[in-house]
Design an enzyme around this catalytic site. Sequence first.
Site, mmCIF file in Angstrom:
data_model
loop_
_atom_site.group_PDB
_atom_site.id
_atom_site.type_symbol
_atom_site.label_atom_id
_atom_site.label_comp_id
_atom_site.label_asym_id
_atom_site.label_seq_id
_atom_site.Cartn_x
_atom_site.Cartn_y
_atom_site.Cartn_z
ATOM 1 N N LYS A 197 0.840 -1.196 0.000
ATOM 2 C CA LYS A 197 0.000 0.000 0.000
ATOM 3 C C LYS A 197 0.876 1.248 0.000
ATOM 4 C CE LYS A 197 -3.761 2.199 2.605
ATOM 5 N NZ LYS A 197 -4.643 2.071 3.797
ATOM 6 N N SER A 209 -9.416 2.145 3.348
ATOM 7 C CA SER A 209 -8.490 2.877 2.501
ATOM 8 C C SER A 209 -7.503 1.977 1.761
ATOM 9 C CB SER A 209 -7.706 3.895 3.341
ATOM 10 O OG SER A 209 -6.898 3.243 4.310
ATOM 11 N N SER A 240 -9.808 -0.154 7.469
ATOM 12 C CA SER A 240 -9.255 0.010 6.129
ATOM 13 C C SER A 240 -8.693 -1.232 5.464
ATOM 14 C CB SER A 240 -8.181 1.099 6.129
ATOM 15 O OG SER A 240 -8.767 2.354 6.340
#
Length: 467
Positions: free
Chosen positions: A81, A157, A181
């Site tokens: 990420k 996210s 997330s």
Amino acid sequence: MATDPADLTATELLAGYRAGRLSPVEATEAVLARIERDDPRLNAYCLVDPERALAAARASRERWRGGAPLGLLDGVPVSIKDVLLTRGWPTLRGSRTVAPDGPWTEDGPSVARLREHGAVLVGKTTTPEFGWKGVTDNPLTGITRNPWNPALTAGGSSGGAAAAVAAGMAPLSIGTDGGGSVRIPASFTGLFTIKPTYGRIAHHPASPFGTLAHLGPITWSVDDSALLLDVVSGFDSRDWSALPPPATPYYGRPPLDLAGVRVAYSPDLGHVTVDPEVAALAEAAAEVFAELGAKVERVDPGFDDPVEAFETLWFAGAAKVVESLDEDALALLDPGLRQACEQGAAHSASDYLAATARRMDLGRIMGRFHEEHDLLLTPTLPIPAFEAGRETPEGSSSRRWTGWTPFTYPFNMTQQPAASVPCGFTRAGLPVGLQVVGARHEDALVLDACRAFEEARPWKHHRPVPA
């Protein structure tokens, strides 16, 4: 078993490497081909580095040929990420306010552990700007879409991470979870994840969102997440709150007999309105735990929605992220993020301490709850995936993402392990997740229980079909 290496789990790839049926180069080439084919419509990656990935795969192939793999994930393609520092690649956090020229000379703790175990780093996955919300779009790279239906959001996210795994664009990804997330996108894309106990995975630099922010794996199977968790767990001197490694590995544990395990099932936490299809699928999943021998009781944990306290803590963190930006830079932000930052900046120290007190009270409630119940089951989310490019579904009474994530953020406040397991599909073919929550430090129990559920209701070969 799948024939395309891009559709294999990490544990299946490793079995192929050990048997000589498959090489890390073949696996990496398959993943890169899948990215080339599918990422233009999904936008899961903000950076792909085929040259470095293939060089790492060739080095891994030689180690396997010599019978000396480097570690537990040697040759397995992994995505990172884009909020986690990765040496040699920019970490832009989905923002036009971050200068791409670096220098980028340091790995975050989890990325360093992946390199030490021989993982093939393929690229970096998309995030909302600074990871601030539960869907994935940002001013820098645009909208990330759901492989099950590209018109819909993949969640966030860690939406890019989940979309990449779901589409076969790397079997493992590492994401972050400050309010759901990793669990939100796993639920929306039909994947497994666990947000482990806070501190289980070291984090550097420290998150501006403080001790709400956890890291976690996103994978197709419980075994893959357990293996990845074994690799990235443990102490790192850069994180003052990092826990020591677990006493025993998470991967390879004997099957858990659920007989006698005390399971609480709360369909709505006592205050959440849940989509009827989601409610029915979660209810059926709870019944599976009973069929496996667990003592399942319908009971709520006994707390009101802590959304005001969570938003005080979360949006204060968002304000901290951007406090050094001038007006020109602020104008480049996601408008929703700028609103959230203004809201956070308006809170006083007294407001923050009051929210912290609410958080501590919530932890006390859950601590007592787990004296009588080993696990808590809830829907991961009250709704299936909705239109991409929106922070909230059409018709939502809340303008912020917290309005549709009431099952996830409470357990960031309490720092407990919380997993999301796929538990079925809506009539429209959209995945739905069941959340499995354990007491702090009971990560192994959560994983073992999820593995037992997976064996009873397997999901890892239910894959989205490209449009």
